[in-house]
Design a protein around this motif. Structure first.
Motif, PDB file in Angstrom:
ATOM      1  N   GLY A  25       0.821  -1.197   0.000  1.00  0.00           N
ATOM      2  CA  GLY A  25       0.000   0.000   0.000  1.00  0.00           C
ATOM      3  C   GLY A  25       0.853   1.243   0.000  1.00  0.00           C
ATOM      4  O   GLY A  25       2.094   1.181  -0.074  1.00  0.00           O
ATOM      5  N   ILE A  26       0.188   2.394   0.081  1.00  0.00           N
ATOM      6  CA  ILE A  26       0.894   3.676   0.063  1.00  0.00           C
ATOM      7  C   ILE A  26      -0.004   4.734   0.710  1.00  0.00           C
ATOM      8  O   ILE A  26      -1.236   4.593   0.716  1.00  0.00           O
ATOM      9  N   LEU A  27       0.620   5.750   1.271  1.00  0.00           N
ATOM     10  CA  LEU A  27      -0.113   6.897   1.816  1.00  0.00           C
ATOM     11  C   LEU A  27       0.160   8.099   0.925  1.00  0.00           C
ATOM     12  O   LEU A  27       1.315   8.501   0.751  1.00  0.00           O
ATOM     13  N   ILE A  28      -0.891   8.660   0.358  1.00  0.00           N
ATOM     14  CA  ILE A  28      -0.770   9.864  -0.464  1.00  0.00           C
ATOM     15  C   ILE A  28      -1.058  11.067   0.424  1.00  0.00           C
ATOM     16  O   ILE A  28      -2.092  11.119   1.102  1.00  0.00           O
ATOM     17  N   LEU A  29      -0.145  12.021   0.429  1.00  0.00           N
ATOM     18  CA  LEU A  29      -0.272  13.181   1.303  1.00  0.00           C
ATOM     19  C   LEU A  29      -1.185  14.235   0.682  1.00  0.00           C
ATOM     20  O   LEU A  29      -1.434  14.218  -0.530  1.00  0.00           O
ATOM     21  N   PRO A  30      -1.681  15.164   1.502  1.00  0.00           N
ATOM     22  CA  PRO A  30      -2.577  16.201   0.977  1.00  0.00           C
ATOM     23  C   PRO A  30      -1.964  16.964  -0.195  1.00  0.00           C
ATOM     24  O   PRO A  30      -0.776  17.287  -0.186  1.00  0.00           O
ATOM     25  N   TYR A  31      -2.786  17.211  -1.205  1.00  0.00           N
ATOM     26  CA  TYR A  31      -2.461  18.001  -2.380  1.00  0.00           C
ATOM     27  C   TYR A  31      -1.434  17.352  -3.315  1.00  0.00           C
ATOM     28  O   TYR A  31      -1.007  17.987  -4.277  1.00  0.00           O
ATOM     29  N   GLN A  32      -1.033  16.119  -3.055  1.00  0.00           N
ATOM     30  CA  GLN A  32      -0.140  15.452  -3.994  1.00  0.00           C
ATOM     31  C   GLN A  32      -0.914  15.089  -5.268  1.00  0.00           C
ATOM     32  O   GLN A  32      -2.022  14.539  -5.197  1.00  0.00           O
ATOM     33  N   PHE A  33      -0.326  15.355  -6.407  1.00  0.00           N
ATOM     34  CA  PHE A  33      -0.951  15.036  -7.684  1.00  0.00           C
ATOM     35  C   PHE A  33      -0.815  13.533  -7.912  1.00  0.00           C
ATOM     36  O   PHE A  33       0.286  13.005  -8.039  1.00  0.00           O
ATOM     37  N   HIS A  34      -1.933  12.826  -7.951  1.00  0.00           N
ATOM     38  CA  HIS A  34      -1.869  11.369  -8.089  1.00  0.00           C
ATOM     39  C   HIS A  34      -2.966  10.859  -9.015  1.00  0.00           C
ATOM     40  O   HIS A  34      -4.088  11.367  -9.008  1.00  0.00           O
ATOM     41  N   VAL A  35      -2.599   9.885  -9.802  1.00  0.00           N
ATOM     42  CA  VAL A  35      -3.546   9.186 -10.670  1.00  0.00           C
ATOM     43  C   VAL A  35      -3.165   7.706 -10.661  1.00  0.00           C
ATOM     44  O   VAL A  35      -2.073   7.326 -10.240  1.00  0.00           O
ATOM     45  N   PHE A  36      -4.086   6.881 -11.127  1.00  0.00           N
ATOM     46  CA  PHE A  36      -3.862   5.434 -11.196  1.00  0.00           C
ATOM     47  C   PHE A  36      -3.967   5.018 -12.664  1.00  0.00           C
ATOM     48  O   PHE A  36      -5.040   4.644 -13.134  1.00  0.00           O
ATOM     49  N   PRO A  37      -2.870   5.069 -13.404  1.00  0.00           N
ATOM     50  CA  PRO A  37      -2.956   4.879 -14.855  1.00  0.00           C
ATOM     51  C   PRO A  37      -3.290   3.470 -15.310  1.00  0.00           C
ATOM     52  O   PRO A  37      -3.834   3.286 -16.389  1.00  0.00           O
ATOM     53  N   ARG A  38      -3.000   2.438 -14.508  1.00  0.00           N
ATOM     54  CA  ARG A  38      -3.244   1.084 -14.998  1.00  0.00           C
ATOM     55  C   ARG A  38      -3.284   0.075 -13.853  1.00  0.00           C
ATOM     56  O   ARG A  38      -2.688   0.272 -12.795  1.00  0.00           O
ATOM     57  N   THR A  39      -3.985  -1.006 -14.106  1.00  0.00           N
ATOM     58  CA  THR A  39      -3.985  -2.185 -13.241  1.00  0.00           C
ATOM     59  C   THR A  39      -3.803  -3.401 -14.139  1.00  0.00           C
ATOM     60  O   THR A  39      -4.126  -3.367 -15.331  1.00  0.00           O
ATOM     61  N   GLN A  40      -3.301  -4.490 -13.573  1.00  0.00           N
ATOM     62  CA  GLN A  40      -3.054  -5.689 -14.374  1.00  0.00           C
ATOM     63  C   GLN A  40      -4.345  -6.259 -14.942  1.00  0.00           C
ATOM     64  O   GLN A  40      -4.376  -6.773 -16.061  1.00  0.00           O
ATOM     65  N   ARG A  41      -5.419  -6.183 -14.139  1.00  0.00           N
ATOM     66  CA  ARG A  41      -6.732  -6.642 -14.587  1.00  0.00           C
ATOM     67  C   ARG A  41      -7.781  -5.641 -14.113  1.00  0.00           C
ATOM     68  O   ARG A  41      -7.514  -4.832 -13.221  1.00  0.00           O
ATOM     69  N   GLU A  42      -8.949  -5.718 -14.699  1.00  0.00           N
ATOM     70  CA  GLU A  42     -10.033  -4.824 -14.294  1.00  0.00           C
ATOM     71  C   GLU A  42     -10.615  -5.209 -12.940  1.00  0.00           C
ATOM     72  O   GLU A  42     -11.097  -4.369 -12.195  1.00  0.00           O
ATOM     73  N   ASP A  43     -10.566  -6.485 -12.600  1.00  0.00           N
ATOM     74  CA  ASP A  43     -11.123  -6.972 -11.334  1.00  0.00           C
ATOM     75  C   ASP A  43     -10.125  -6.711 -10.218  1.00  0.00           C
ATOM     76  O   ASP A  43      -9.107  -7.402 -10.100  1.00  0.00           O
ATOM     77  N   ILE A  44     -10.388  -5.694  -9.390  1.00  0.00           N
ATOM     78  CA  ILE A  44      -9.463  -5.334  -8.322  1.00  0.00           C
ATOM     79  C   ILE A  44     -10.227  -5.250  -7.003  1.00  0.00           C
ATOM     80  O   ILE A  44     -11.458  -5.272  -6.971  1.00  0.00           O
ATOM     81  N   LEU A  45      -9.490  -5.130  -5.922  1.00  0.00           N
ATOM     82  CA  LEU A  45     -10.068  -4.806  -4.618  1.00  0.00           C
ATOM     83  C   LEU A  45      -9.036  -3.998  -3.854  1.00  0.00           C
ATOM     84  O   LEU A  45      -8.098  -4.554  -3.282  1.00  0.00           O
ATOM     85  N   TRP A  46      -9.206  -2.680  -3.902  1.00  0.00           N
ATOM     86  CA  TRP A  46      -8.313  -1.766  -3.195  1.00  0.00           C
ATOM     87  C   TRP A  46      -9.118  -1.073  -2.102  1.00  0.00           C
ATOM     88  O   TRP A  46     -10.162  -0.466  -2.376  1.00  0.00           O
ATOM     89  N   LEU A  47      -8.632  -1.180  -0.884  1.00  0.00           N
ATOM     90  CA  LEU A  47      -9.270  -0.539   0.261  1.00  0.00           C
ATOM     91  C   LEU A  47      -8.651   0.842   0.441  1.00  0.00           C
ATOM     92  O   LEU A  47      -7.424   0.977   0.469  1.00  0.00           O
ATOM     93  N   ILE A  48      -9.494   1.860   0.577  1.00  0.00           N
ATOM     94  CA  ILE A  48      -9.009   3.233   0.660  1.00  0.00           C
ATOM     95  C   ILE A  48      -9.569   3.899   1.915  1.00  0.00           C
ATOM     96  O   ILE A  48     -10.779   3.887   2.151  1.00  0.00           O
ATOM     97  N   VAL A  49      -8.669   4.445   2.714  1.00  0.00           N
ATOM     98  CA  VAL A  49      -9.023   5.156   3.941  1.00  0.00           C
ATOM     99  C   VAL A  49      -8.574   6.601   3.778  1.00  0.00           C
ATOM    100  O   VAL A  49      -7.384   6.866   3.601  1.00  0.00           O
ATOM    101  N   THR A  50      -9.495   7.540   3.785  1.00  0.00           N
ATOM    102  CA  THR A  50      -9.117   8.949   3.704  1.00  0.00           C
ATOM    103  C   THR A  50      -9.470   9.634   5.020  1.00  0.00           C
ATOM    104  O   THR A  50     -10.455   9.283   5.671  1.00  0.00           O
ATOM    105  N   PHE A  51      -8.654  10.595   5.384  1.00  0.00           N
ATOM    106  CA  PHE A  51      -8.861  11.247   6.681  1.00  0.00           C
ATOM    107  C   PHE A  51      -8.156  12.590   6.719  1.00  0.00           C
ATOM    108  O   PHE A  51      -7.332  12.916   5.855  1.00  0.00           O
ATOM    109  N   GLU A  52      -8.479  13.364   7.733  1.00  0.00           N
ATOM    110  CA  GLU A  52      -7.802  14.625   8.022  1.00  0.00           C
ATOM    111  C   GLU A  52      -6.966  14.439   9.280  1.00  0.00           C
ATOM    112  O   GLU A  52      -7.168  13.487  10.050  1.00  0.00           O
ATOM    113  N   CYS A  53      -6.035  15.356   9.486  1.00  0.00           N
ATOM    114  CA  CYS A  53      -5.156  15.232  10.654  1.00  0.00           C
ATOM    115  C   CYS A  53      -4.653  16.614  11.044  1.00  0.00           C
ATOM    116  O   CYS A  53      -4.150  17.360  10.199  1.00  0.00           O
ATOM    117  N   ASP A  54      -4.801  16.970  12.335  1.00  0.00           N
ATOM    118  CA  ASP A  54      -4.355  18.277  12.809  1.00  0.00           C
ATOM    119  C   ASP A  54      -2.838  18.347  12.984  1.00  0.00           C
ATOM    120  O   ASP A  54      -2.272  19.432  13.022  1.00  0.00           O
TER     121      ASP A  54
END
Length: 289
Positions: free
Chosen positions: A83-112
């Protein structure tokens, strides 16, 4: 585990000092937590190519099917169990996956207190059975009836996950998947053109001419490759470039506007306000908070 409690309690020694115990460094306790999943490569690509920059952290766990994350100008290949943690305002895209059938869990949050999470920048991680156990507990809390106590425990669970991940961070650069070299090259060619142009003067016809392709064919190839419009991607890219300049406090907004090709600072201000809802000065305070 519970059966060990009495014996562990009996093994404790009397403190030598009742005012000095175990301490920890400043930590981030997540708040305003959202947890969701992406089940197809198309959903993953479309959502991020069109997503505006935001101040939230994006914590990604790949549970099924390898794929590539492009963060700023680097690519990281995530395999199941990584996995990976993307920081606020980082420019990110997901250009490709090996197959269309995926399962990626995504947790987004704020932090003081985001400073401790800077160590995640540009790093991937592996997650083991103990982290999966905590993620399972977090999902059970998230899907249960919402209560203040469960929300507090959820925040602490995600904070514990982040703490457990820190020893597993590692540099990880992607090797383009053979089947998608053409889409990778297309994105590289577009970003090369963008870096050589003023963000506000990007011309679709000029871009197509530079790539030796018709404008309609370029738009079609981009949508076929990434499931999103080229126009949405360009708007997203422009704003991230502007944000990089706003973050640099050595330059005032008149200088930034000029360097980015805006005719004046007022036009630049309108552009930033239209895209973010904030003036450049307000947005700078958010970026360097």
């Amino acid at each position: 585990m519970a059966t060990q409690l009495p014996s562990l309690a009996r093994s404790l020694a009397t403190p030598r000092n009742y005012f000095h115990g175990r301490t920890h460094a400043e930590t981030c306790v997540p708040n305003n937590i959202l947890i969701f999943r992406r089940a197809t490569g198309a959903d993953l690509r479309r959502a991020t190519f069109e997503l505006r920059p935001h101040h939230r952290f994006v914590l990604i766990f790949n549970l099924k099917t390898a794929g590539t994350v492009r963060i700023d100008r680097d690519e990281v290949e995530l395999h199941p169990g990584e996995g990976i943690l993307i920081l606020p305002y980082q420019f990110h895209v997901f250009p490709r996956t090996q197959r269309e059938d995926i399962l990626w869990l995504i947790v987004t949050f704020e932090c003081d207190r985001p400073a401790p999470l800077e160590q995640f920048r540009g790093k991937a991680f592996q997650f083991d059975a103990s982290i999966r156990h905590r993620l399972t507990a977090s999902l059970q809390l998230y899907t249960a009836r919402q209560q203040e106590s469960s929300n507090q425990i959820l925040a602490l669970e995600i904070a514990s996950v982040l703490a457990q991940l820190q020893p597993h961070l590692h540099d990880s650069k992607a090797t383009p998947m053979l089947a998608d070299k053409r889409s990778t090259q297309l994105l590289n060619d577009i970003e090369t053109y963008l870096r050589q142009s003023h963000p506000t003067s990007v011309n679709m016809q000029d871009l197509a001419r530079r790539l030796h392709i018709s404008e309609s064919r370029l738009r079609a190839r981009f949508r076929t490759a990434f499931g999103s419009s080229l126009g949405a991607y360009l708007r997203n890219y422009r704003l991230h470039v502007a944000m990089e300049h706003i973050r640099d406090t050595r330059h005032n907004f008149t200088e930034i506007a000029s360097s980015l090709g805006f005719p004046d600072s007022a036009t630049f201000t309108r552009f930033i306000r239209r895209q973010t809802g904030y003036t450049p000065s307000e947005f700078r305070r958010r970026l360097i908070h």
